[in-house]
Write a protein that holds these residues in place. Structure first.
Motif, PDB file in Angstrom:
ATOM      1  N   ARG A   1      52.705 -54.732  30.958  1.00 22.08           N
ATOM      2  CA  ARG A   1      51.973 -55.730  31.737  1.00 22.08           C
ATOM      3  C   ARG A   1      51.112 -55.020  32.770  1.00 22.08           C
ATOM      4  N   GLU A   2      50.274 -55.785  33.451  1.00 24.51           N
ATOM      5  CA  GLU A   2      49.398 -55.214  34.472  1.00 24.51           C
ATOM      6  C   GLU A   2      50.219 -54.469  35.519  1.00 24.51           C
ATOM      7  N   GLY A   3      49.855 -53.231  35.738  1.00 21.47           N
ATOM      8  CA  GLY A   3      50.580 -52.388  36.677  1.00 21.47           C
ATOM      9  C   GLY A   3      51.630 -51.518  36.038  1.00 21.47           C
ATOM     10  N   ALA A   4      51.969 -51.791  34.789  1.00 21.89           N
ATOM     11  CA  ALA A   4      53.016 -50.994  34.107  1.00 21.89           C
ATOM     12  C   ALA A   4      52.754 -50.978  32.605  1.00 21.89           C
ATOM     13  N   TRP A   5      51.607 -50.402  32.222  1.00 23.77           N
ATOM     14  CA  TRP A   5      51.261 -50.305  30.803  1.00 23.77           C
ATOM     15  C   TRP A   5      51.829 -49.039  30.188  1.00 23.77           C
ATOM     16  N   ARG A   6      52.346 -49.149  28.970  1.00 29.08           N
ATOM     17  CA  ARG A   6      52.828 -47.995  28.216  1.00 29.08           C
ATOM     18  C   ARG A   6      52.241 -48.074  26.811  1.00 29.08           C
ATOM     19  N   VAL A   7      52.203 -46.932  26.123  1.00 32.69           N
ATOM     20  CA  VAL A   7      51.612 -46.884  24.781  1.00 32.69           C
ATOM     21  C   VAL A   7      52.585 -46.181  23.830  1.00 32.69           C
ATOM     22  N   SER A   8      52.894 -46.857  22.730  1.00 35.54           N
ATOM     23  CA  SER A   8      53.697 -46.258  21.667  1.00 35.54           C
ATOM     24  C   SER A   8      52.733 -45.617  20.670  1.00 35.54           C
ATOM     25  N   VAL A   9      52.938 -44.336  20.376  1.00 29.10           N
ATOM     26  CA  VAL A   9      51.980 -43.565  19.580  1.00 29.10           C
ATOM     27  C   VAL A   9      52.641 -43.015  18.314  1.00 29.10           C
ATOM     28  N   SER A  10      51.987 -43.248  17.171  1.00 33.80           N
ATOM     29  CA  SER A  10      52.443 -42.707  15.888  1.00 33.80           C
ATOM     30  C   SER A  10      51.254 -42.125  15.144  1.00 33.80           C
ATOM     31  N   ILE A  11      51.494 -41.087  14.356  1.00 34.29           N
ATOM     32  CA  ILE A  11      50.454 -40.465  13.538  1.00 34.29           C
ATOM     33  C   ILE A  11      50.730 -40.775  12.073  1.00 34.29           C
ATOM     34  N   VAL A  12      49.695 -41.219  11.366  1.00 35.20           N
ATOM     35  CA  VAL A  12      49.819 -41.597   9.960  1.00 35.20           C
ATOM     36  C   VAL A  12      48.989 -40.641   9.112  1.00 35.20           C
ATOM     37  N   THR A  13      49.617 -40.056   8.096  1.00 38.57           N
ATOM     38  CA  THR A  13      48.927 -39.203   7.130  1.00 38.57           C
ATOM     39  C   THR A  13      49.384 -39.592   5.738  1.00 38.57           C
ATOM     40  N   THR A  14      48.925 -38.850   4.750  1.00 44.85           N
ATOM     41  CA  THR A  14      49.361 -39.113   3.378  1.00 44.85           C
ATOM     42  C   THR A  14      50.860 -38.884   3.222  1.00 44.85           C
ATOM     43  N   ALA A  15      51.436 -38.090   4.136  1.00 43.83           N
ATOM     44  CA  ALA A  15      52.869 -37.801   4.033  1.00 43.83           C
ATOM     45  C   ALA A  15      53.734 -38.899   4.635  1.00 43.83           C
ATOM     46  N   GLY A  16      53.126 -39.851   5.361  1.00 46.22           N
ATOM     47  CA  GLY A  16      53.896 -40.922   5.976  1.00 46.22           C
ATOM     48  C   GLY A  16      53.539 -41.097   7.442  1.00 46.22           C
ATOM     49  N   THR A  17      54.415 -41.757   8.176  1.00 45.94           N
ATOM     50  CA  THR A  17      54.184 -42.061   9.594  1.00 45.94           C
ATOM     51  C   THR A  17      55.179 -41.294  10.454  1.00 45.94           C
ATOM     52  N   GLU A  18      54.651 -40.599  11.464  1.00 41.79           N
ATOM     53  CA  GLU A  18      55.487 -39.823  12.390  1.00 41.79           C
ATOM     54  C   GLU A  18      55.355 -40.413  13.784  1.00 41.79           C
ATOM     55  N   THR A  19      56.473 -40.782  14.388  1.00 42.18           N
ATOM     56  CA  THR A  19      56.458 -41.309  15.753  1.00 42.18           C
ATOM     57  C   THR A  19      56.340 -40.157  16.737  1.00 42.18           C
ATOM     58  N   ILE A  20      55.326 -40.218  17.600  1.00 43.90           N
ATOM     59  CA  ILE A  20      55.093 -39.156  18.580  1.00 43.90           C
ATOM     60  C   ILE A  20      55.828 -39.431  19.878  1.00 43.90           C
ATOM     61  N   GLY A  21      55.804 -40.688  20.329  1.00 42.75           N
ATOM     62  CA  GLY A  21      56.517 -41.025  21.552  1.00 42.75           C
ATOM     63  C   GLY A  21      55.865 -42.171  22.286  1.00 42.75           C
ATOM     64  N   ILE A  22      56.339 -42.433  23.498  1.00 45.81           N
ATOM     65  CA  ILE A  22      55.821 -43.503  24.351  1.00 45.81           C
ATOM     66  C   ILE A  22      55.392 -42.889  25.673  1.00 45.81           C
ATOM     67  N   THR A  23      54.218 -43.260  26.143  1.00 47.30           N
ATOM     68  CA  THR A  23      53.692 -42.696  27.377  1.00 47.30           C
ATOM     69  C   THR A  23      54.452 -43.220  28.591  1.00 47.30           C
ATOM     70  N   LEU A  24      54.311 -42.521  29.697  1.00 47.24           N
ATOM     71  CA  LEU A  24      54.838 -42.992  30.973  1.00 47.24           C
ATOM     72  C   LEU A  24      54.023 -44.198  31.441  1.00 47.24           C
ATOM     73  N   PRO A  25      54.588 -45.043  32.290  1.00 47.91           N
ATOM     74  CA  PRO A  25      53.852 -46.237  32.743  1.00 47.91           C
ATOM     75  C   PRO A  25      52.558 -45.877  33.468  1.00 47.91           C
ATOM     76  N   ALA A  26      51.518 -46.671  33.204  1.00 46.99           N
ATOM     77  CA  ALA A  26      50.223 -46.511  33.881  1.00 46.99           C
ATOM     78  C   ALA A  26      49.862 -47.840  34.531  1.00 46.99           C
ATOM     79  N   SER A  27      49.177 -47.792  35.671  1.00 52.94           N
ATOM     80  CA  SER A  27      48.875 -49.019  36.415  1.00 52.94           C
ATOM     81  C   SER A  27      47.725 -49.813  35.814  1.00 52.94           C
TER      82      SER A  27
END
Length: 340
Positions: A201-227
């Motif tokens: 939400r506003e003031g505490a945004w986070r992003v879940s990040v994954s990389i997709v290739t021909t080999a499949g999907t790899e979860t990279i992680g979640i960012t720290l909160p951003a305002s």
């Protein structure tokens, strides 16, 4: 024979040129804000240029190295004199000048040889080769939020260590695989995709990040909160670059000489395959020794183990296999997956 020789020469020049282009992007730091006041406009401008060089040098070193490596080396201090030695050119993006004040936005280009020599002298490992271009897929809980998220990401970030082009098509989800993403990725010359899901939400945004290739999907992680959403975008870019540095930086070790057969179905596919090898931070001394209509023989040296090289190339859309008669064989992972 002459045709094959010319093809080999052009292949080598092609590999050198694309690697040089990538390096110039990495060593260019744009959007440096300056605002200096001095007795004369000339002095204010000189102070602004010096400030931009110093800001940019610090950003560049942080960009291509890991914080723990800088700490282990006792830090990488940058003063004005060092920044001046490392820089090659200062370009003006925007400026307002008059009455002893210079305000603007500057872009500084740094000298790769000087920067590398400085870091080598300090014993700080680095990576200055870009990750494969990614299709950035913005995801959010609503259409309005997704549009705001897309705007924050921007259309592209070509100079980043992990460059991307932002998807224009809708209908993707956190479950989208390479089969769903590859048509748009291919049209934008992206070799992988990034699923970036904005949460919070506003003031505490986070992003879940994954990389997709021909080999499949790899979860990279979640960012720290951003305002802010813009802050979330910056945090996401930082996470991608951190992931790329950890995957690519090699601390010591010997280079292993290798020979491989490259198989392709078109000139465009051949260009893609050799380009992937030229851009890999693990590969050096890449040479083409023979070229035919549907295949080539190449030699190169690589750092690390074969599995690490295989993973790096797969990120770039290249499959590395070991065949009983031919030995190492490189081919397009995109074609191998049945994707045009």
């Amino acid at each position: 024979m002459i045709r094959m020789l010319l093809a080999s020469v052009f292949a080598a020049l092609f590999a050198i040129s694309i690697a040089a282009a990538d390096t110039q992007d990495v060593y260019t730091i744009p959007d440096l804000q300056v605002d200096e006041v001095a007795p004369t406009l000339i002095q204010a401008r000189e102070q602004a240029m010096a400030s931009a060089r110093l800001q940019g040098a610090r950003q560049l070193i942080d960009k291509i190295t890991l914080s723990e490596d800088r700490i282990a080396a006792g830090g990488v201090p940058v003063d004005g004199a060092l920044a001046n030695r490392l820089s090659a050119a200062v370009d003006v993006q925007e400026e307002t000048a008059g009455a002893g004040r210079y305000k603007g936005t500057l872009r500084v280009v740094y000298n790769p040889r000087m920067v590398r020599a400085h870091l080598d002298g300090l014993g700080v490992p680095y990576v200055d080769t870009q990750a494969p271009l990614s299709l950035m897929v913005p995801l959010a809980a609503s259409a309005d939020l997704e549009e705001a998220w897309r705007e924050a990401l921007g259309p592209a970030n070509p100079g980043a260590l992990a460059p991307y082009v932002t998807a224009n098509l809708a209908g993707y989800s956190s479950y989208s695989d390479w089969n769903a993403l590859s048509p748009e990725a291919g049209s934008l010359r992206a070799r992988r995709a990034v699923l970036a899901e904005l949460m919070g939400r506003e003031g505490a945004w986070r992003v879940s990040v994954s990389i997709v290739t021909t080999a499949g999907t790899e979860t990279i992680g979640i960012t720290l909160p951003a305002s802010t959403v813009d802050g979330a975008a910056a945090a996401m870019v930082g996470l991608l670059e951190e992931n790329w540095k950890r995957a690519s930086i090699i601390r010591g070790g010997e280079r292993t000489q290798a020979k491989a057969t490259v198989r392709y179905t078109s000139l465009a596919e051949w260009n893609t395959l050799r380009g992937a090898l030229a851009r890999s931070p693990l590969v050096s001394d890449f040479r083409t020794t023979a070229v035919a209509r549907d295949g080539a023989v190449v030699t190169f040296a690589y750092l690390g183990d074969p599995q690490r090289l295989q993973n790096d190339l797969l990120q770039r859309g290249v499959a590395l296999g070991d065949e009983p008669q031919a030995g190492w064989v490189l081919r397009s992972a995109v074609s191998a997956a049945g994707i045009p």
